[in-house]
Design an enzyme around this catalytic site. Sequence first.
Site, PDB file in Angstrom:
ATOM      1  NE  ARG A 135      -4.266  -1.768   1.324  1.00 17.83           N
ATOM      2  CZ  ARG A 135      -4.468  -2.852   2.079  1.00 17.83           C
ATOM      3  NH1 ARG A 135      -3.780  -3.016   3.199  1.00 17.83           N
ATOM      4  NH2 ARG A 135      -5.351  -3.735   1.719  1.00 17.83           N
TER       5      ARG A 135
ATOM      6  CE  LYS B  78      -0.948  13.500 -14.392  1.00 19.21           C
ATOM      7  NZ  LYS B  78      -1.216  13.984 -15.755  1.00 19.21           N
TER       8      LYS B  78
ATOM      9  CD  GLU C 225       6.325  16.607 -21.635  1.00 15.81           C
ATOM     10  OE1 GLU C 225       5.625  17.580 -21.281  1.00 15.81           O
ATOM     11  OE2 GLU C 225       5.847  15.469 -21.804  1.00 15.81           O
TER      12      GLU C 225
ATOM     13  CE  LYS D 226       4.465  17.937 -13.434  1.00 18.01           C
ATOM     14  NZ  LYS D 226       4.857  16.735 -14.093  1.00 18.01           N
TER      15      LYS D 226
ATOM     16  CD  GLU E  63      -4.623  15.108 -15.381  1.00 15.49           C
ATOM     17  OE1 GLU E  63      -3.395  15.194 -15.335  1.00 15.49           O
ATOM     18  OE2 GLU E  63      -5.225  14.372 -16.182  1.00 15.49           O
TER      19      GLU E  63
ATOM     20  NE  ARG F  74      -0.556  16.710 -12.473  1.00 17.06           N
ATOM     21  CZ  ARG F  74       0.192  16.024 -11.627  1.00 17.06           C
ATOM     22  NH1 ARG F  74      -0.169  15.946 -10.361  1.00 17.06           N
ATOM     23  NH2 ARG F  74       1.297  15.430 -12.031  1.00 17.06           N
TER      24      ARG F  74
ATOM     25  CG  ASN G 101      -2.653  15.909 -19.449  1.00 16.18           C
ATOM     26  OD1 ASN G 101      -1.580  15.424 -19.144  1.00 16.18           O
ATOM     27  ND2 ASN G 101      -3.731  15.769 -18.708  1.00 16.18           N
TER      28      ASN G 101
ATOM     29  CG  HIS H 259       0.866  15.100 -23.149  1.00  7.33           C
ATOM     30  ND1 HIS H 259       1.407  16.371 -23.197  1.00  7.33           N
ATOM     31  CD2 HIS H 259       1.823  14.305 -22.590  1.00  7.33           C
ATOM     32  CE1 HIS H 259       2.623  16.343 -22.672  1.00  7.33           C
ATOM     33  NE2 HIS H 259       2.907  15.108 -22.296  1.00  7.33           N
TER      34      HIS H 259
ATOM     35  CG  HIS I 195      -0.176  10.156 -24.419  1.00  8.55           C
ATOM     36  ND1 HIS I 195      -0.829  10.372 -23.240  1.00  8.55           N
ATOM     37  CD2 HIS I 195       1.144  10.233 -24.115  1.00  8.55           C
ATOM     38  CE1 HIS I 195       0.057  10.578 -22.268  1.00  8.55           C
ATOM     39  NE2 HIS I 195       1.260  10.507 -22.778  1.00  8.55           N
TER      40      HIS I 195
ATOM     41  CG  HIS J 238       6.685  11.428 -23.831  1.00  3.43           C
ATOM     42  ND1 HIS J 238       5.373  11.049 -24.026  1.00  3.43           N
ATOM     43  CD2 HIS J 238       6.648  12.509 -23.004  1.00  3.43           C
ATOM     44  CE1 HIS J 238       4.573  11.858 -23.339  1.00  3.43           C
ATOM     45  NE2 HIS J 238       5.320  12.750 -22.712  1.00  3.43           N
TER      46      HIS J 238
HETATM   47  N1  GLY Z   1       2.973  15.171 -17.125  1.00  3.36           N
HETATM   48  C1  GLY Z   1       1.820  15.911 -16.840  1.00  3.36           C
HETATM   49  C2  GLY Z   1       1.513  15.985 -15.392  1.00  3.36           C
HETATM   50  O1  GLY Z   1       2.358  15.696 -14.561  1.00  3.36           O
HETATM   51  O2  GLY Z   1       0.404  16.346 -15.055  1.00  3.36           O
END
Ligand code: GLY
Length: 337
Positions: free
Chosen positions: A97, A119, A161, A201, A211, A215, A219, A222, A226, A239
């Site tokens: 956990r 993340k 990025e 960030k 998110e 947040r 993205n 993305h 993606h 990426h």
């Molecule tokens: N990579 C995008 C975020 O951390 O929200």
Amino acid sequence: MCADIIQAIQPLLVSYDPQQIVVVTTTAVSAARSEVAALGYPVLTLPDGEAAKSLATVQQIWDFLLDRRITRRGLLICIGGGVLTDLGGFAASTYKRGIAFIHIPTTLLAMVDASSGGKTGINYRGLKNVIGTFAMPLSTLICPSLLSTLPPREMLSGFAEMLKTGLLDSGDLWQRLLRYDLETLPVEPLHALIDDCLAVKQRIVSADPHEEGLRKALNLGHTFGHALEEKSLDEPLPHGYAVLYGLIAELYLSVTKLGCPRQPLQQLTQLMLHYYGRPQCKCSDRQALISLMQQDKKNERTAEINCTLLSAIGQPAVNTVITPAEADETLEYLFSL
Ligand code: GLY
């Protein structure tokens, strides 16, 4: 920012039983790996690359932790690029956990994005990061000197990025990023830029750690990015390159749907043509890419396509739903550049 990894990490380790500290890293050569290995903790070395971001690799980490009888008071040190920090964070956050973990990112991409903000995740059934958790590292040690041996393609991938982050900032970060020399990729001028990208960030993540809304701004690029990356898993696309193509697609939509000024789209297109090259996709891939976008984890309803767009630099519009026809027209634009 740290100049010396060992000096920076020692104070973080003192409250842990040395028998309860383990390291996970990759086969990619890195000064950080050799330095931390010299501390003598058990090291698990995993293959490098996106294909390793799998449930099977997570099981290897869980087995490593169990075999060494790591308890809930254990600590996992993750040394590597974004794939490794996402994987290590996921394994640590689910083991018993959740145990503590420290990230030492060794690539620009991991320094400016993947290793901060909590993340974690793995790819599953061909979908990027579709299984994952939110779990904050105990600490992330950013040592820009590690970048001096990074190949140009990896530097360019991470810089994409940074460009994304610059587009989200209402100050002068975007203009300063455009002045960075992508021909010679010097490390020293990156220090302040990395710091400023991380500050942008962190502002966003602390306002919306899970998110729920804001947040999703991170993205930007993305949704399309993606899908392009997923479509090329057989012949991996870095990426950041996928994000750069995604940014162009989503800035095009920002212009056509939200009236965003055209200049950032033109500036990014110039960077693509000079430094990144065009996406290697065919027109016949468009439908498959749209299907992949309909599985994006930002989507709140089945089969919709949810993007972050911009009404101007520094003004993200999260949860903008686009139609499959708009996605198709955008891909047609991107592939025609
Ligand atoms: N990579 C995008 C975020 O951390 O929200």
